[in-house]
Design a protein around this motif. Structure first.
Motif, short mmCIF file in Angstrom:
data_model
loop_
_atom_site.label_atom_id
_atom_site.label_comp_id
_atom_site.label_asym_id
_atom_site.label_seq_id
_atom_site.Cartn_x
_atom_site.Cartn_y
_atom_site.Cartn_z
N TYR A 41 -5.31 52.75 98.36
CA TYR A 41 -4.83 53.35 99.61
C TYR A 41 -5.92 54.16 100.31
N PHE A 42 -6.73 54.86 99.51
CA PHE A 42 -7.69 55.78 100.13
C PHE A 42 -8.98 55.08 100.51
N ASN A 43 -9.52 55.50 101.63
CA ASN A 43 -10.80 54.99 102.12
C ASN A 43 -11.91 55.63 101.28
N SER A 44 -12.62 54.79 100.50
CA SER A 44 -13.56 55.35 99.52
C SER A 44 -14.71 56.10 100.21
N ALA A 58 -7.13 71.15 105.09
CA ALA A 58 -7.08 71.97 106.31
C ALA A 58 -5.66 71.98 106.88
N VAL A 59 -4.99 70.82 106.83
CA VAL A 59 -3.63 70.77 107.37
C VAL A 59 -2.70 71.63 106.52
N ILE A 60 -2.83 71.55 105.21
CA ILE A 60 -1.92 72.32 104.35
C ILE A 60 -2.14 73.82 104.54
N LEU A 61 -3.40 74.24 104.59
CA LEU A 61 -3.66 75.68 104.76
C LEU A 61 -3.24 76.12 106.17
N ASN A 82 1.67 58.45 111.46
CA ASN A 82 1.38 57.09 111.89
C ASN A 82 0.37 56.44 110.96
N LYS A 83 -0.66 57.21 110.58
CA LYS A 83 -1.68 56.67 109.67
C LYS A 83 -1.03 56.34 108.32
N HIS A 84 -0.23 57.29 107.81
CA HIS A 84 0.44 57.05 106.52
C HIS A 84 1.28 55.77 106.56
N GLY A 88 1.29 52.23 104.32
CA GLY A 88 2.37 52.02 103.34
C GLY A 88 2.60 53.20 102.40
N ILE A 89 2.28 54.43 102.84
CA ILE A 89 2.53 55.61 102.00
C ILE A 89 4.04 55.86 101.92
N LYS A 90 4.52 56.11 100.69
CA LYS A 90 5.96 56.24 100.47
C LYS A 90 6.29 57.63 99.90
N HIS A 93 4.83 58.92 96.62
CA HIS A 93 3.42 59.32 96.59
C HIS A 93 3.27 60.83 96.79
N TYR A 94 4.23 61.42 97.52
CA TYR A 94 4.13 62.87 97.78
C TYR A 94 4.28 63.69 96.50
N GLU A 95 5.06 63.13 95.54
CA GLU A 95 5.22 63.82 94.25
C GLU A 95 3.84 63.96 93.60
N ALA A 124 6.23 75.75 99.90
CA ALA A 124 5.48 75.51 101.14
C ALA A 124 5.06 74.03 101.21
N TYR A 125 4.53 73.51 100.08
CA TYR A 125 4.09 72.10 100.07
C TYR A 125 5.26 71.19 100.43
N TRP A 126 6.40 71.44 99.80
CA TRP A 126 7.53 70.51 100.01
C TRP A 126 8.15 70.65 101.40
N LEU A 128 6.36 71.07 104.08
CA LEU A 128 5.48 70.21 104.88
C LEU A 128 5.71 68.74 104.52
N ALA A 129 5.75 68.46 103.20
CA ALA A 129 5.91 67.07 102.76
C ALA A 129 7.21 66.48 103.32
N LYS A 130 8.27 67.29 103.32
CA LYS A 130 9.56 66.75 103.79
C LYS A 130 9.54 66.48 105.28
N ARG A 201 -8.64 49.48 106.63
CA ARG A 201 -9.26 50.12 107.80
C ARG A 201 -8.34 49.89 109.00
N GLN A 202 -8.50 50.74 110.00
CA GLN A 202 -7.69 50.59 111.21
C GLN A 202 -8.51 49.87 112.29
N TYR A 203 -7.84 49.03 113.07
CA TYR A 203 -8.48 48.39 114.22
C TYR A 203 -7.51 48.41 115.40
N SER A 406 -12.02 57.44 113.06
CA SER A 406 -12.30 57.97 111.73
C SER A 406 -11.09 58.78 111.29
N THR A 407 -11.26 59.55 110.22
CA THR A 407 -10.13 60.34 109.74
C THR A 407 -10.35 61.81 110.10
N GLY A 408 -9.27 62.60 110.05
CA GLY A 408 -9.39 64.00 110.47
C GLY A 408 -9.31 64.05 111.99
C1 HEM Z 1 1.70 67.09 102.58
C2 HEM Z 1 1.02 66.04 102.21
C3 HEM Z 1 -0.06 65.37 103.01
C4 HEM Z 1 -0.84 65.83 104.01
C5 HEM Z 1 -0.84 67.22 104.63
C6 HEM Z 1 -1.72 64.76 104.42
C7 HEM Z 1 -2.68 64.86 105.40
C8 HEM Z 1 -3.44 63.81 105.85
C9 HEM Z 1 -4.37 63.88 106.94
C10 HEM Z 1 -4.66 65.12 107.76
C11 HEM Z 1 -4.91 62.65 107.09
C12 HEM Z 1 -5.95 62.22 108.14
C13 HEM Z 1 -5.21 61.58 109.29
C14 HEM Z 1 -6.16 61.09 110.37
O1 HEM Z 1 -6.67 61.92 111.07
O2 HEM Z 1 -6.38 59.92 110.47
C15 HEM Z 1 -4.34 61.79 106.09
C16 HEM Z 1 -4.66 60.45 105.91
C17 HEM Z 1 -4.34 59.76 104.79
N1 HEM Z 1 -3.43 60.15 103.83
FE1 HEM Z 1 -2.38 61.86 103.79
N2 HEM Z 1 -1.46 63.67 103.64
C18 HEM Z 1 -0.45 63.99 102.78
C19 HEM Z 1 0.12 63.15 101.86
C20 HEM Z 1 -0.40 61.93 101.51
C21 HEM Z 1 0.08 61.14 100.42
C22 HEM Z 1 1.27 61.50 99.54
C23 HEM Z 1 -0.71 60.03 100.36
C24 HEM Z 1 -0.67 58.91 99.36
C25 HEM Z 1 -0.98 59.04 98.13
C26 HEM Z 1 -1.67 60.13 101.44
C27 HEM Z 1 -2.63 59.19 101.73
C28 HEM Z 1 -3.40 59.20 102.86
C29 HEM Z 1 -4.34 58.13 103.20
C30 HEM Z 1 -4.62 56.90 102.37
C31 HEM Z 1 -4.91 58.49 104.41
C32 HEM Z 1 -6.00 57.71 105.19
C33 HEM Z 1 -7.33 58.12 104.62
C34 HEM Z 1 -8.53 57.61 105.36
O3 HEM Z 1 -8.44 56.73 106.22
O4 HEM Z 1 -9.61 58.12 105.05
N3 HEM Z 1 -1.45 61.29 102.10
N4 HEM Z 1 -3.44 62.51 105.37
#
Ligand code: HEM
Ligand SMILES: Cc1cc2nc3c(=O)[nH]c(=O)nc-3n(C[C@H](O)[C@H](O)[C@H](O)COP(=O)(O)OP(=O)(O)OC[C@H]3O[C@@H](n4cnc5c(N)ncnc54)[C@H](O)[C@@H]3O)c2cc1C
Length: 415
Positions: A41-44, A58-61, A82-84, A88-90, A93-95, A124-126, A128-130, A201-203, A406-408
């Protein structure tokens, strides 16, 4: 979450901010060690350079610090959700993320992470997560069953200009494709042999909606020479763009997500306000989708397209054709490396780097129009400069939209 708990959380934020880098590295390292499947799932690259972990922390804080006033975070929520969803983030995964993030907080805070503080942070985490899970459930509902990867066949690949290629993608199931809003993107997923994982990757979609195909336009990321502590220097080209361009010819099958993204022209709103599209390089991709959509559905709407390029302009002939069909469309091209065949006023307007101050403020930038919407896409520094110029001309931030490839977010890079 009660007042006492929100105070406990806020009291620990300065210490957590101070050790932000440590948190992000502990958190992801441990999580990916114990859950290697998440590497798919994660971009290495964003892991290695720390950009993604920094964005998340940064978002959590930021969330915990502003728990009583979340309005500023809403645009970020849209981008994240939208990115999630495009990845396919479900909910499950938040757990996992919650466990490893709070463990990292505990490691950094040491004895200050008392059981009461721990409970407060879990709340606080939950919270946001919810919120994210809720928005993501809504988006997945809108996706109408296409919430994971769907197989697409590459129908054809067209070279647009040096190093930039358009891919015409048709769904293997042959079913009609859902509409999207011009400016949105899809995620694509391919196996990257050297990592042993999938990488997504996104296009941006680079054509108006068509029921039988989606088009994306990909720039080859040639990479650069890097150095590290072990070897003096090494060359690292981009992974996915090179696989797409070199290996995904006609007939190949690729995993594609449902379109997503919060950078779009809202075609459900019948506004006729002027649009200014400002792009550089492959940032042209979402602009083509917007320009084509407007030309088809609102041909008289004033659109000014300002593009910056070193040499050739992708879609140059197409843009010339659009201008002939749509009298509302005007363009201004900045080109820094002219060829013999370039003609001033035809293939370019300015032979220097984009400078909005060189343009006509009324006709090219519609600055006197209080409803003009600005769409910007290109390298990060370029977008920061362009938006700073527009702000200096009193354009409200709400009417400036940027798409970061990019991300962020842009602001994150500035801090
Ligand atoms: C409260 C929980 C979470 C927060 C605050 C959070 C925050 C973020 C942020 C800020 C981004 C960057 C978005 C962008 O600008 O494109 C991101 C992307 C992403 N998140 Fe989350 N996320 C959370 C939970 C999760 C979970 C549970 C997963 C899955 C395990 C996940 C996987 C990803 C992935 C794969 C990306 C794209 C990464 C990349 O392209 O580099 N996130 N998330
Ligand atoms: C919303 C959105 C829309 C986008 N739309 C488009 C689009 O329409 N067209 C388009 O072309 N792109 C678009 N992108 C960018 C695209 O998603 C990819 O980021 C881009 O194609 C590069 O991916 P890659 O896998 O080829 O490179 P990556 O493998 O991600 O590498 C990126 C860079 O990091 C460097 N790098 C990688 N590994 C290392 C290492 N170990 N050490 C040092 N450096 C390293 C590489 O040299 C490369 O320059 C978009 C991105 C987003 C977020």
């Amino acid at each position: 979450m009660n007042y006492q708990q929100s105070k406990l959380v806020k009291d620990t934020i300065p210490a957590l901010r101070e050790h932000g880098e440590r948190i992000t590295s502990i958190f992801y390292k441990n999580m990916l060690r114990d859950h290697p499947e998440l590497n798919n799932y994660f971009n290495s690259v964003n892991q290695k350079n720390g950009r993604q972990p920094r964005a998340l922390t940064a978002v959590i804080l930021g969330f915990a610090a502003n728990i009583n006033n979340l309005s500023e975070l809403v645009p970020k929520f849209e981008r994240m959700s939208n990115k999630h969803c495009s990845l396919g983030i479900k909910p499950e995964h938040y757990e996992i993320v919650g466990v490893y993030l709070l463990r990292a907080f505990a490691e950094v805070l040491g004895p200050a992470m008392t059981p009461t503080v721990q409970v407060a942070w879990e709340k606080a985490y939950w919270l946001l997560a919810k919120m994210l899970i809720g928005r993501e459930a809504q988006l997945y509902r809108d996706f109408q069953g296409w919430s994971s990867w769907r197989k697409f066949k590459v129908d054809r690949v067209v070279s647009e200009t040096e190093g930039i290629y358009s891919f015409y993608l048709k769904p293997q199931d042959g079913k009609k494709l859902p509409k999207f809003l011009p400016g949105q993107y899809v995620s694509l997923r391919v196996q990257v042999p050297e990592s042993g994982h999938y990488q997504a990757r996104q296009y941006s979609l680079s054509e108006a909606w068509r029921e039988d195909y989606y088009r994306i336009t990909v720039k080859r990321d040639e990479g650069a020479q890097y150095s590290n502590s072990v070897s003096t220097s090494y060359f690292h080209p981009g992974a996915v763009s090179n696989i797409l361009i070199d290996q995904m010819g006609a007939g190949e099958v690729i995993d594609v997500s449902h379109p997503a993204g919060e950078f779009f022209l809202d075609t459900n709103n019948e506004s006729t306000q002027p649009l200014v599209l400002i792009s550089a390089g492959v940032g042209v991709a979402p602009m083509i989708s917007i320009a084509n959509t407007v030309s088809e559905s609102q041909p008289g709407r004033p659109v000014s397209w300002i593009h910056g390029s070193r040499k050739s302009i992708p879609f140059e002939d197409h843009i010339a054709q659009l201008k002939r069909k749509n009298t509302g469309l005007r363009t201004k091209i900045f080109k820094t490396q002219l060829a013999r065949s370039d003609v001033a006023g035809v293939t370019y307007d300015f032979d220097f780097r984009m400078d909005l101050a060189a343009l006509n403020p009324a006709d090219d930038l519609f600055l006197r129009h209080s409803g003009t919407e600005y769409y910007i896409c290109g390298p990060e520094l370029f977008m920061l400069e362009v938006s700073a110029y527009l702000k200096s001309q009193s354009v409200p931030v709400a009417r400036i939209k940027c798409e970061l490839f990019s991300t962020g977010d842009l602001a994150l890079k500035q801090t």
